[in-house]
Design a protein around this motif. Structure first.
Motif, PDB file in Angstrom:
ATOM      1  N   LEU A 169       0.925  -1.133  -0.025  1.00 40.06           N
ATOM      2  CA  LEU A 169       0.030  -0.159   0.017  1.00 40.06           C
ATOM      3  C   LEU A 169       0.967   1.247  -0.020  1.00 40.06           C
ATOM      4  O   LEU A 169       1.716   1.468   0.735  1.00 40.06           O
ATOM      5  CB  LEU A 169      -0.940   0.019   1.234  1.00 40.06           C
ATOM      6  N   VAL A 174      -2.510   0.134  -4.170  1.00 39.53           N
ATOM      7  CA  VAL A 174      -2.048  -1.213  -3.715  1.00 39.53           C
ATOM      8  C   VAL A 174      -1.282  -1.619  -5.009  1.00 39.53           C
ATOM      9  O   VAL A 174      -2.001  -1.908  -6.179  1.00 39.53           O
ATOM     10  CB  VAL A 174      -3.090  -2.246  -3.184  1.00 39.53           C
ATOM     11  N   TYR A 216      -8.883  -5.332   0.385  1.00 38.19           N
ATOM     12  CA  TYR A 216      -8.759  -3.674   0.803  1.00 38.19           C
ATOM     13  C   TYR A 216      -9.907  -2.914   0.872  1.00 38.19           C
ATOM     14  O   TYR A 216     -11.079  -3.348   0.504  1.00 38.19           O
ATOM     15  CB  TYR A 216      -7.854  -3.275  -0.406  1.00 38.19           C
TER      16      TYR A 216
END
Length: 339
Positions: A169, A174, A216
């Motif tokens: 990240l 990402v 995420y």
């Protein structure tokens, strides 16, 4: 220690007449006499000393113009994966310990940098500085040099990994990539991907890998499940509360349940199978960690600034699924729960 053949009197304001014993007395006060440090005759007697504001470095000047700095405490860096944990044991050394393996000593990893972040997977320990990461293959009792070095487009804020994949990240994005560069080059399929896929101004704030899923969360309240074997997004959940983004993610080992905190300080449990979301009672905005019980998948513990709260999740009750707080334990301020 670090030494400079110069002296800036403005840095050191404390004077002690017992010159040859000042280091001994300092370390006795902070470490109950377990460390004894003395200065050599070539460097002269201790003259002045001072601490950095955080108390991490003690600097001592001598009568012969030397300045010696001693590290009094290590930065708190740690990571966990399954029943294993990694932590800094010195500025250039990482210790990895599998509590279920019952080894007498941890695996030691010598690193070439002073890392600012640390990540742990089933087979690799990763140390990082700014936008670079060094991947070490864990081989007890002592691990050799890094087997792979990776440079990212921005400063890494967090990393998650499993046996084959790493997700870094940085700057709201990402990067997912294969750890082994040789395997990646011989693989005929795609081995690197950037998230989020859509250019809608959303930014990722946390990422994790659980089982075969990379998960995420974003500032716009989206939680996305990416299934690694199929290389495809299989589930997107948008937080129903208006103007609430995702703050942190804590999945169980397989990713079948996910606890998340939002920007309003509310904690919830998410079921990706049916998109059910349940609020967690007595959750605090200062919660920094969630630990899933390794033997009972229905039990988890939340850690906040000053408390450890134990919960039990019950799938079937007369009123439907429930989350019940069963104990609240004060947490010492210097304690960092890992497993």
């Amino acid at each position: 220690s670090r030494n400079w053949k110069c002296l800036s009197s403005s840095l050191f304001s404390l004077f002690f007449p017992i010159q040859t014993h000042i280091i001994l007395l300092f370390f006795f006060f902070f470490k109950a006499g377990t460390d004894v440090v003395s200065l050599t005759k070539e460097r002269g007697n201790a003259e002045k000393l001072d601490l950095t504001p955080d108390g991490q470095i003690l600097s001592v000047s001598t009568t012969k113009g030397f300045i010696t700095s001693f590290l009094t405490k290590l930065p708190v860096l740690n990571a966990t994966n399954g029943t294993s944990m990694a932590y800094m044991s010195s500025l250039r050394s990482i210790s990895v310990n599998d509590v279920a393996a019952n080894r007498p000593t941890p695996t030691e990893i010598e690193v070439t940098i002073e890392p600012t972040w640390l990540a742990l997977g089933p087979k690799h320990a990763v140390v990082g500085l700014n936008n670079k990461a060094w991947f070490h293959l864990i081989k007890p009792p002592k691990t050799g040099p890094a087997v792979m070095e990776h440079k990212y487009p921005g400063t890494v804020e967090a990393m998650a990994l499993n046996e084959k994949w790493a997700a870094a990240l940085y700057e709201g994005q990402v990067m997912l990539h294969m750890i082994d560069k040789q395997e990646a080059s011989s693989n005929g399929t795609e081995t690197t991907r950037l998230f989020p896929d859509k250019d809608d101004g959303d930014q990722i704030v946390d990422v994790t890998i659980a089982g075969d899923f990379m998960i995420y969360g974003t500032v716009k309240g989206v939680i996305s499940y990416f299934y690694l074997p199929d290389w495809a997004t299989v589930n997107d959940y948008r937080h129903s509360e208006v103007n609430r983004g995702i703050k942190s993610l804590f999945p169980n080992p397989l990713g079948t349940r996910l606890i998340f905190g939002d920007t309003a300080g509310i904690g919830c449990m998410y079921n990706p199978v049916n998109d059910r979301v349940m609020k967690i009672p007595e959750w605090t905005a200062s919660t920094t960690q969630v630990i899933w019980d390794k033997s009972n998948p229905s039990v988890f513990v939340t850690a906040s600034a000053d408390n450890l709260m134990t919960y039990v999740y019950t799938e079937l009750t007369l009123s439907g699924p429930s989350i019940t707080g069963v104990s609240n334990t004060p947490k010492p301020s210097n304690m960092t729960p890992l497993l």
